[in-house]
Design an enzyme around this catalytic site. Structure first.
Site, PDB file in Angstrom:
ATOM      1  N   TYR A  70       0.823  -1.217   0.000  1.00  0.00           N
ATOM      2  CA  TYR A  70       0.000   0.000   0.000  1.00  0.00           C
ATOM      3  C   TYR A  70       0.854   1.263   0.000  1.00  0.00           C
ATOM      4  O   TYR A  70       0.616   2.175   0.781  1.00  0.00           O
ATOM      5  CB  TYR A  70      -0.919   0.031   1.233  1.00  0.00           C
ATOM      6  CG  TYR A  70      -1.739  -1.220   1.442  1.00  0.00           C
ATOM      7  CD1 TYR A  70      -2.667  -1.614   0.486  1.00  0.00           C
ATOM      8  CD2 TYR A  70      -1.588  -1.996   2.582  1.00  0.00           C
ATOM      9  CE1 TYR A  70      -3.437  -2.758   0.676  1.00  0.00           C
ATOM     10  CE2 TYR A  70      -2.341  -3.144   2.778  1.00  0.00           C
ATOM     11  CZ  TYR A  70      -3.263  -3.517   1.817  1.00  0.00           C
ATOM     12  OH  TYR A  70      -4.020  -4.645   2.015  1.00  0.00           O
ATOM     13  N   TYR A 124     -14.333  -4.806   3.903  1.00  0.00           N
ATOM     14  CA  TYR A 124     -13.028  -5.174   3.348  1.00  0.00           C
ATOM     15  C   TYR A 124     -12.860  -6.687   3.499  1.00  0.00           C
ATOM     16  O   TYR A 124     -13.034  -7.222   4.598  1.00  0.00           O
ATOM     17  CB  TYR A 124     -11.882  -4.444   4.069  1.00  0.00           C
ATOM     18  CG  TYR A 124     -10.533  -4.936   3.603  1.00  0.00           C
ATOM     19  CD1 TYR A 124     -10.009  -4.501   2.389  1.00  0.00           C
ATOM     20  CD2 TYR A 124      -9.818  -5.887   4.338  1.00  0.00           C
ATOM     21  CE1 TYR A 124      -8.798  -4.986   1.926  1.00  0.00           C
ATOM     22  CE2 TYR A 124      -8.605  -6.374   3.873  1.00  0.00           C
ATOM     23  CZ  TYR A 124      -8.098  -5.918   2.672  1.00  0.00           C
ATOM     24  OH  TYR A 124      -6.902  -6.412   2.213  1.00  0.00           O
ATOM     25  N   ASP A 137     -16.832 -13.050   7.613  1.00  0.00           N
ATOM     26  CA  ASP A 137     -15.383 -12.890   7.543  1.00  0.00           C
ATOM     27  C   ASP A 137     -14.902 -12.417   8.910  1.00  0.00           C
ATOM     28  O   ASP A 137     -14.965 -11.234   9.242  1.00  0.00           O
ATOM     29  CB  ASP A 137     -15.060 -11.874   6.432  1.00  0.00           C
ATOM     30  CG  ASP A 137     -13.576 -11.602   6.292  1.00  0.00           C
ATOM     31  OD1 ASP A 137     -12.803 -12.064   7.154  1.00  0.00           O
ATOM     32  OD2 ASP A 137     -13.195 -10.913   5.324  1.00  0.00           O
ATOM     33  N   LYS A 160      -5.992 -13.688  10.704  1.00  0.00           N
ATOM     34  CA  LYS A 160      -5.014 -12.811  11.357  1.00  0.00           C
ATOM     35  C   LYS A 160      -4.424 -13.319  12.686  1.00  0.00           C
ATOM     36  O   LYS A 160      -3.235 -13.509  12.789  1.00  0.00           O
ATOM     37  CB  LYS A 160      -5.588 -11.421  11.508  1.00  0.00           C
ATOM     38  CG  LYS A 160      -5.696 -10.726  10.144  1.00  0.00           C
ATOM     39  CD  LYS A 160      -5.778  -9.257  10.260  1.00  0.00           C
ATOM     40  CE  LYS A 160      -5.501  -8.561   8.958  1.00  0.00           C
ATOM     41  NZ  LYS A 160      -6.656  -8.474   8.053  1.00  0.00           N
TER      42      LYS A 160
HETATM   43  C1  LIG Z   1      -6.915  -8.628   6.694  1.00  0.00           C
HETATM   44  C2  LIG Z   1      -8.254  -9.051   6.266  1.00  0.00           C
HETATM   45  C3  LIG Z   1      -8.429  -9.847   5.118  1.00  0.00           C
HETATM   46  C4  LIG Z   1      -7.284 -10.245   4.221  1.00  0.00           C
HETATM   47  O1  LIG Z   1      -6.355 -11.051   4.865  1.00  0.00           O
HETATM   48  P1  LIG Z   1      -4.873 -11.211   4.231  1.00  0.00           P
HETATM   49  O2  LIG Z   1      -4.223 -12.218   5.109  1.00  0.00           O
HETATM   50  O3  LIG Z   1      -4.248  -9.845   4.325  1.00  0.00           O
HETATM   51  O4  LIG Z   1      -5.038 -11.644   2.822  1.00  0.00           O
HETATM   52  C5  LIG Z   1      -9.722 -10.232   4.794  1.00  0.00           C
HETATM   53  N1  LIG Z   1     -10.767  -9.883   5.546  1.00  0.00           N
HETATM   54  C6  LIG Z   1     -10.638  -9.133   6.656  1.00  0.00           C
HETATM   55  C7  LIG Z   1     -11.848  -8.800   7.471  1.00  0.00           C
HETATM   56  C8  LIG Z   1      -9.380  -8.669   7.040  1.00  0.00           C
HETATM   57  O5  LIG Z   1      -9.246  -7.905   8.120  1.00  0.00           O
END
Ligand SMILES: *Cc1c(COP(=O)(O)O)cnc(C)c1O
Length: 427
Positions: free
Chosen positions: A19, A146, A240, A269
């Protein structure tokens, strides 16, 4: 020219940063060690980490239990392919995740990054319908959302606010509406489902907090409403939980806090406590059943090379041990109280639009971001690692942060923001 060790200047000509406009970016800070909540820089300075390395290092850095588990695993078996071969760490982790997740979310598919785990969830959803004889080609997602940086996940991110707006027209066109937080928005959401329902494979949402979209919170009723609407219109729900899952909000999972069971969940994460890359897409039994037939064509044709990496799964198992053996969720609740008290004075700073806290997330939202690089530099000078973006100055500290360090962190956030606001001319 950059100060710092020779490898920094040498590598900077070759490393393409995330980024980042490479032409104008200040050189990143070289880190030589990290322990607990502290990062040690090459020049010996220490920073209290308020970000947990993009929300991953929830137990702090170099936690001895995770370190020992990864070292022991390295002696035995760093990795074997999951096709045709099995190893204990991946299998144990699958069983443990299934036991922890609500409802019958119990079929675990591994990958190595969050974006890929969302790709897999979306592919699962499309094929779920194909295997049932229905062709559904679209997804419904929410403004401010996102879900990753790969092409299909970009298509369900916020189309305008997001960082992918450049690719509008290239990406598959999805249905994006506002989260159903009030009467009017509920009606618009319902309407979109009515019009497109038979063509929607799944609704994709970040439960309770939209992270990369600016740490925007919504209530449990909104999430319940989304679940109910998916049920009444017969579409799948993908939650997600890559950011909010694994304790960030004071519950193991955000969906659990709302009493909602999605059809598919993604985790990544914090899964390995910030030590190794790992992600999981977890499906309910009824989703899995659509693939569980006598027809080889019904199988999920997916298999990342490093899926279920043994070192990463060992780290994740050790991380789950820590959730069991140490009072992590209580710590998150204590952080929540500390953030509420510590950040409250920011409300009086000119230019501050909102101060909000949920779980171990603390946010100072400003009317407008100005002099961003300067603001970042001020935080480093104050001895904390805080990375403002968009219009927010936020923290997502490791869950193990002690009261004093949290106090130092929130004080720095308030003081630096106040000095910055004065100098960039908010009045
Ligand atoms: C960080 C994130 C992603 C993407 O994960 P990466 O490991 O960076 O590909 C997808 N969804 C959410 C909600 C995120 O915070």
């Amino acid at each position: 020219m950059t100060d710092g060790p020779p490898w920094l200047a040498g590598g900077l000509r070759h490393i393409w940063l995330p980024y980042t406009q490479m032409k104008t970016v200040p050189a990143p800070l070289p880190v030589t060690h990290a322990e607990g909540v502290r990062l040690t820089l090459a020049d010996g300075r220490e920073l209290i980490d308020g970000i947990s390395s993009w929300w991953t290092a929830v137990h702090g850095y170099c936690h001895p239990h995770i370190e020992a588990a990864v070292k022991a695993q390295l002696e035995d078996l760093p990795h074997v392919m999951l096709g045709g071969l099995a190893h204990k760490q991946a299998y144990r982790l699958g069983e443990r995740l299934a036991a922890l997740l609500p409802g019958d979310l119990s079929r675990v598919f591994y990958s190595e990054s969050g974006s890929v785990s969302v790709e897999i969830a979306m592919k699962m959803a499309v094929q779920y319908w194909l295997n049932k004889g229905e062709r559904r080609t679209r997804f419904l997602s929410f403004t401010g959302g996102y879900h990753g940086d790969t092409f299909m996940t970009m298509s369900v991110c916020d189309p305008e606010e997001g960082m992918h707006s450049l690719f509008t027209g290239v990406l598959p066109k999805q249905i994006v509406v506002d989260l159903p937080t009030d009467g009017e928005k509920c009606a618009a959401f319902e309407k979109a489902l009515e019009i497109h329902g038979r063509n929607i494979a799944a609704v994709v949402t970040e439960p309770l907090v939209q992270g990369a979209g600016g740490m925007v919170f919504h209530d449990v009723e909104t999430l319940r409403r989304i679940r109910e609407a998916c049920d009444s219109h017969g579409v799948l729900l993908i939650a997600d939980e890559i950011f909010v899952g694994l304790g960030r909000l004071g519950h193991m999972f955000a969906c659990e806090a709302a009493g909602v069971v999605p059809d598919i969940v993604t985790l990544s994460k914090a899964l390995t406590g910030g030590t190794l890359p790992l992600a999981a897409t977890i499906a309910c039994e009824h989703v899995f059943d659509a693939f569980y037939t006598d027809d080889p064509e019904d199988a999920l044709m997916h298999g990342p090379t490093y899926m279920g990496n043994a070192l990463a799964c060992a780290a994740a198992n050790a991380s789950l041990d820590l959730f069991e053996d140490e009072p992590r969720l209580d710590q998150v609740r204590a952080i929540e109280a500390g953030l509420r008290g510590g950040l409250a004075p920011a409300r009086d700073i000119p230019g501050v639009q909102d101060v909000r806290v949920r779980g171990a997330i603390g946010v100072i939202q400003v009317e407008e971001m100005r002099a961003l690089d300067d603001l970042k530099r001020r935080f480093v000078e104050a001895g904390v690692w805080v990375r403002p973006f968009r219009d927010i100055i936020y923290t997502t500290p490791p869950y193990v942060i002690e009261k004093d360090d949290l106090g130092t962190l929130t004080r720095a956030m308030v003081e630096v923001t106040a000095a910055w606001a004065r100098e960039v001319g908010f009045a």
